[in-house]
Design an enzyme around this catalytic site. Structure first.
Site, PDB file in Angstrom:
ATOM      1  N   ASP A 141      33.053  35.915  43.972  1.00 18.79           N
ATOM      2  CA  ASP A 141      34.072  35.056  44.567  1.00 18.79           C
ATOM      3  C   ASP A 141      35.424  35.598  44.100  1.00 18.79           C
ATOM      4  OD1 ASP A 141      36.022  33.167  44.994  1.00 18.79           O
ATOM      5  OD2 ASP A 141      34.828  31.463  44.301  1.00 18.79           O
ATOM      6  N   CYS A 163      38.571  21.450  41.675  1.00 18.14           N
ATOM      7  CA  CYS A 163      37.302  21.759  42.373  1.00 18.14           C
ATOM      8  C   CYS A 163      36.366  22.527  41.450  1.00 18.14           C
ATOM      9  CB  CYS A 163      37.527  22.536  43.661  1.00 18.14           C
ATOM     10  SG  CYS A 163      38.388  21.591  44.900  1.00 18.14           S
ATOM     11  N   LYS A 210      45.654  32.530  49.892  1.00 21.34           N
ATOM     12  CA  LYS A 210      46.013  32.753  48.480  1.00 21.34           C
ATOM     13  C   LYS A 210      46.614  34.140  48.293  1.00 21.34           C
ATOM     14  CE  LYS A 210      42.196  29.844  46.943  1.00 21.34           C
ATOM     15  NZ  LYS A 210      42.689  28.556  46.483  1.00 21.34           N
ATOM     16  N   GLN A 258      40.514  34.193  43.585  1.00 24.39           N
ATOM     17  CA  GLN A 258      41.628  34.222  42.630  1.00 24.39           C
ATOM     18  C   GLN A 258      41.915  35.623  42.093  1.00 24.39           C
ATOM     19  OE1 GLN A 258      43.615  31.798  42.176  1.00 24.39           O
ATOM     20  NE2 GLN A 258      42.456  30.051  42.938  1.00 24.39           N
ATOM     21  N   HIS A 294      34.110  27.652  41.025  1.00 22.63           N
ATOM     22  CA  HIS A 294      34.689  26.692  41.967  1.00 22.63           C
ATOM     23  C   HIS A 294      33.528  26.071  42.748  1.00 22.63           C
ATOM     24  CE1 HIS A 294      36.849  25.436  45.648  1.00 22.63           C
ATOM     25  NE2 HIS A 294      37.962  25.515  44.944  1.00 22.63           N
TER      26      HIS A 294
HETATM   27  N1  PMP Z   1      36.834  30.026  44.866  1.00 25.84           N
HETATM   28  C1  PMP Z   1      37.873  29.918  44.047  1.00 25.84           C
HETATM   29  C2  PMP Z   1      37.807  30.552  42.691  1.00 25.84           C
HETATM   30  C3  PMP Z   1      39.013  29.223  44.452  1.00 25.84           C
HETATM   31  O1  PMP Z   1      40.055  29.115  43.625  1.00 25.84           O
HETATM   32  C4  PMP Z   1      39.040  28.653  45.733  1.00 25.84           C
HETATM   33  C5  PMP Z   1      40.258  27.876  46.230  1.00 25.84           C
HETATM   34  N2  PMP Z   1      40.792  26.998  45.316  1.00 25.84           N
HETATM   35  C6  PMP Z   1      37.929  28.797  46.555  1.00 25.84           C
HETATM   36  C7  PMP Z   1      36.851  29.506  46.091  1.00 25.84           C
HETATM   37  C8  PMP Z   1      37.905  28.238  47.935  1.00 25.84           C
HETATM   38  O2  PMP Z   1      38.822  28.880  48.737  1.00 25.84           O
HETATM   39  P1  PMP Z   1      39.179  28.313  50.181  1.00 25.84           P
HETATM   40  O3  PMP Z   1      39.509  26.853  49.983  1.00 25.84           O
HETATM   41  O4  PMP Z   1      40.353  29.118  50.611  1.00 25.84           O
HETATM   42  O5  PMP Z   1      37.980  28.500  51.032  1.00 25.84           O
END
Ligand code: PMP
Length: 424
Positions: free
Chosen positions: A218, A382, A244, A221, A141
């Site tokens: 990270d 993203c 999430k 997910q 991401h």
């Molecule tokens: N890493 C991953 C794998 C994600 O899916 C996301 C959110 N889509 C993020 C980081 C960022 O998370 P947040 O927007 O809650 O900071």
């Protein structure tokens, strides 16, 4: 929740579902009985973007504001003492939930993005030098890419990324080639939000740490869908987001190995993160306070605590099994539709399905599904380098949670068929 994610070519035979009292669970989520688009039943399949909240979480936040609200650590009055104790108890709960060694290894942040930026700007900015390397992967991401690119530019270090295969798995030979004594940190997603791939983080972390690199996982997910134990994963940092995890927005978690946090300088400065301030200079509190400048999101921390209680009451094993069944069925049914190509067919996958429909733009598929009350994500998620790797502008992504049902997958299938008829 790890299942084989290869599209079936044979006619779909629905696998048996494991038991989970999904109707009782759904009754806890008020939004799931909403209707949308003029009376359509909401089918919410955008859980990777954010998940819905059970009333236990909504009520915890409401209870805090209605009867318990006060700032923490500052007042010696009754409400402040209670709020402080509840805040500290939530930190202990998160530490236990993630398998941290102590609550002081848990820093509250605004989310995964802020947690990763904290590590990049605190640890990275103060330790990286020209010649050092940060290794990420091509399936991250943007939140686990851009902060590393930026800190590499700031420090003269070099940013590298492990390529991915056609199935959407990490190229492990390339990983071994790219990993070197110059690698100071390996940043890897536990589960890809664009492909659903579950990375073999434990093995990767062991290899990276054997070369002297720190490992940041990270877990945005993974934490909502599988039991996470940071000591078993062997990582130095782990980041995830409350929203999430069936909790509120505006709250996230950074786990950091104590000895590393202890050596890291503050990132943001101000109230609550100091030991002593004079007009000449200031000294810092020990972690985690050092990294929590200013008034934290107290109500959101209460909500996160309630979310963890809720997830644990359902049970992560039961959640994993149910979601694995959902994924198997969705993979078979959607994957068998004419014109559908699944993007990301890793052997180990989490409960999400990224796909494209021949000749139909993913946004158009998303619009047709939305018309039917089905919420999915259509876009680059993203993760633009993933789209570039597969030569696609975007995909449609259906992502599941434990409150989703086999009926909802059938609704998705009908919706995709309709999109083909309308646009194909
Ligand atoms: N890493 C991953 C794998 C994600 O899916 C996301 C959110 N889509 C993020 C980081 C960022 O998370 P947040 O927007 O809650 O900071």
């Amino acid at each position: 929740m790890v299942v084989s994610g290869v599209a079936a070519t044979a006619p779909p035979i629905p696998p048996p579902f494991t038991s989970l009292d999904v109707e009782r669970i759904r009754a806890d989520f008020p939004i799931l009985s909403e209707t949308v688009r003029g009376g359509r039943r909401l089918v919410y399949l955008d859980n990777a973007a954010t998940s819905q909240k059970p009333r236990q979480v909504i009520e915890a936040i409401s209870r805090f504001y209605s009867g318990e609200n006060a700032n923490i650590h500052r007042g010696l009055h009754y409400l402040s003492e209670r709020a402080t104790a509840a805040y500290d108890a939530a930190r202990e709960k998160v530490a236990r939930f993630l398998g941290a060694g102590a609550p002081s290894e848990i820093v509250f942040t605004r989310g995964t993005t802020e947690a990763i930026n904290l590590v990049a700007q605190s640890w990275g900015r103060s330790s990286l030098r020209p010649g050092d390397e940060v290794l990420a992967t091509g399936m991250e991401h943007h939140a686990n890419l851009v902060p590393w690119q930026v800190v590499c530019e700031q420090t003269g270090a070099t940013f590298r990324a492990v390529p991915i295969t056609d199935r959407g798995e990490l190229d492990l030979e390339a990983f071994d080639r790219l990993l070197s004594d110059r690698t100071r940190l390996f940043a890897v997603g536990h589960v890809s939000n664009a492909l659903g791939t579950v990375n073999p983080v434990r093995d990767l972390a062991a290899r990276a740490r054997a070369r002297g690199a720190l490992v940041l996982v990270d877990g945005a997910q993974s934490a909502p869908h599988m039991a996470v134990d940071v000591s078993e994963l062997g990582c130095d940092f782990f980041a995830c987001s409350g929203h999430k995890l069936f909790g509120p927005t505006g709250i996230g978690v950074l786990y950091g190995r104590q000895s590393i946090l202890d050596a890291m300088p503050p990132w943001q400065t101000g109230g609550d993160m100091i030991e002593r301030v004079t007009l000449e200079r200031s000294t810092w509190a020990a972690p985690p306070a050092r990294f929590e400048a200013g008034t934290p999101p107290i109500a959101e921390v209460m909500g996160l605590g309630a979310a963890i209680d809720y997830v644990e009451s359902v049970g992560l094993d039961a959640i994993g099994q149910w979601e694995s069944d959902l994924l198997s069925r969705a993979t078979e049914l959607v994957g068998a539709l004419p014109g559908v190509r699944l993007v990301g067919t890793a052997r180990a996958k989490a409960a999400m399905l990224s796909f494209v429909l021949d000749g139909v733009h993913p946004h158009d598929v998303g619009t047709v599904l939305d018309d039917e009350g089905i919420a999915v994500r259509a876009g680059h998620h993203c993760a633009q380098p993933v789209m570039q790797r597969f030569g696609l502008p975007a995909t449609v992504r259906a992502s599941f949670a434990f409150y989703n049902t086999p009926d909802e997958i059938e609704a998705l299938v009908r919706g995709v068929e309709r999109a083909r008829k309308v646009f194909g």
